[in-house]
Design a protein around this motif. Structure first.
Motif, PDB file in Angstrom:
ATOM      1  N   GLN A 102      -2.247  10.660   8.025  1.00  0.00           N
ATOM      2  CA  GLN A 102      -2.756  10.473   6.664  1.00  0.00           C
ATOM      3  C   GLN A 102      -3.928   9.490   6.644  1.00  0.00           C
ATOM      4  N   LEU A 103      -3.897   8.474   7.485  1.00  0.00           N
ATOM      5  CA  LEU A 103      -5.035   7.562   7.594  1.00  0.00           C
ATOM      6  C   LEU A 103      -6.264   8.310   8.103  1.00  0.00           C
ATOM      7  N   HIS A 104      -6.039   9.193   9.069  1.00  0.00           N
ATOM      8  CA  HIS A 104      -7.144   9.993   9.602  1.00  0.00           C
ATOM      9  C   HIS A 104      -7.679  10.942   8.530  1.00  0.00           C
ATOM     10  N   LEU A 105      -6.788  11.552   7.756  1.00  0.00           N
ATOM     11  CA  LEU A 105      -7.229  12.465   6.688  1.00  0.00           C
ATOM     12  C   LEU A 105      -8.101  11.739   5.675  1.00  0.00           C
ATOM     13  N   GLU A 106      -7.727  10.529   5.303  1.00  0.00           N
ATOM     14  CA  GLU A 106      -8.530   9.753   4.359  1.00  0.00           C
ATOM     15  C   GLU A 106      -9.938   9.529   4.895  1.00  0.00           C
TER      16      GLU A 106
END
Length: 243
Positions: A22-26
């Motif tokens: 999710q951090l990467h998606l952001e």
């Protein structure tokens, strides 16, 4: 039939790898809008550039009115089979392992860990469990109108994680300890290590993690919860961190 696996186990299994995704998606999306056409089976993000998902999966929706989560396979609106196939797989897994949260068509918020009152929190819990079962780690929780939140698993080459980087790994672990509700800290670390390709050696009061460019030792207190982590990063800006 083995019933030893629980919903809480699934949340622990998903916690760190899900957070990292999710951090990467952001970072990939930055400022964006999203649009989905369930009948046309199209899901895209628009912003600095347009990303059309190669595949997506509707898991279900969390509605404030009834205060419950409804799995996509049970939604009376009816959606194309490929869109709801993942939710059907989760239903079957739940029935096989006796996990009511996955097997039941509708789940009251009050039946979930922590009894969340907000739809996005309930959707988040169901999505985390879904990730541990499906092995699909990137999700999107969107406003479906009227306070209802729809939860999806989304796939695109840009959403895949880059190779593990020491400082980022430590950031994920530390952020999870500060911000997530974790039940079994040992299970969380061992699961993350296995899925990310690290080595994890367990001792009486600690777990030693080894990966590309780093070594970390997690210390446990008398309640078998992580009390601190010491990390040695052998990247160019090597240093020590403790949480």
């Amino acid at each position: 039939m083995q019933n030893s696996l629980t919903f809480a186990n699934l949340l622990d299994d998903a916690a760190l790898l899900s957070l990292e995704h999710q951090l990467h998606l952001e970072e990939v999306l930055d400022e964006h809008s999203w649009h989905v056409d369930l009948q046309q089976q199209r899901f895209e993000f628009t912003g600095a550039r347009t990303i059309t998902c190669t595949t997506f999966h509707l898991l279900g929706s969390a509605a404030p009115g009834p205060g419950s989560w409804l799995w996509a396979w049970a939604n009376p609106s009816g959606f194309p089979d490929p869109v709801v196939a993942a939710s059907t797989t989760l239903r079957d897994f739940g029935r096989q392992h006796g996990i009511a949260e996955l097997a039941s068509a509708e789940v009251p918020f009050s039946a979930l860990p922590g009894s969340p009152s907000e739809p996005h929190l309930a959707a988040g819990l169901m999505t985390e469990a879904a990730k541990a079962v499906t092995g699909l780690w990137t999700s999107y929780n969107g406003d479906a109108g009227g306070g209802t939140r729809a939860a999806f698993l989304v796939e695109h080459p840009d959403f895949r994680l880059p190779p593990p980087e020491p400082a980022r790994v430590m950031r994920v672990i530390q952020q999870a300890l500060l911000g997530l509700t974790l039940t079994d800290h040992r299970r969380v670390l061992h699961g993350y290590a296995a899925r990310r390709g690290f080595q994890a050696d367990s001792e009486a009061h600690r777990i030693r993690l080894r990966g590309p460019g780093f070594e970390a030792v997690a210390e446990f207190d008398q309640d078998d919860r992580i009390s601190g982590i010491k990390a040695d990063l052998s990247s160019p800006d090597a240093g020590h961190a403790r949480s």
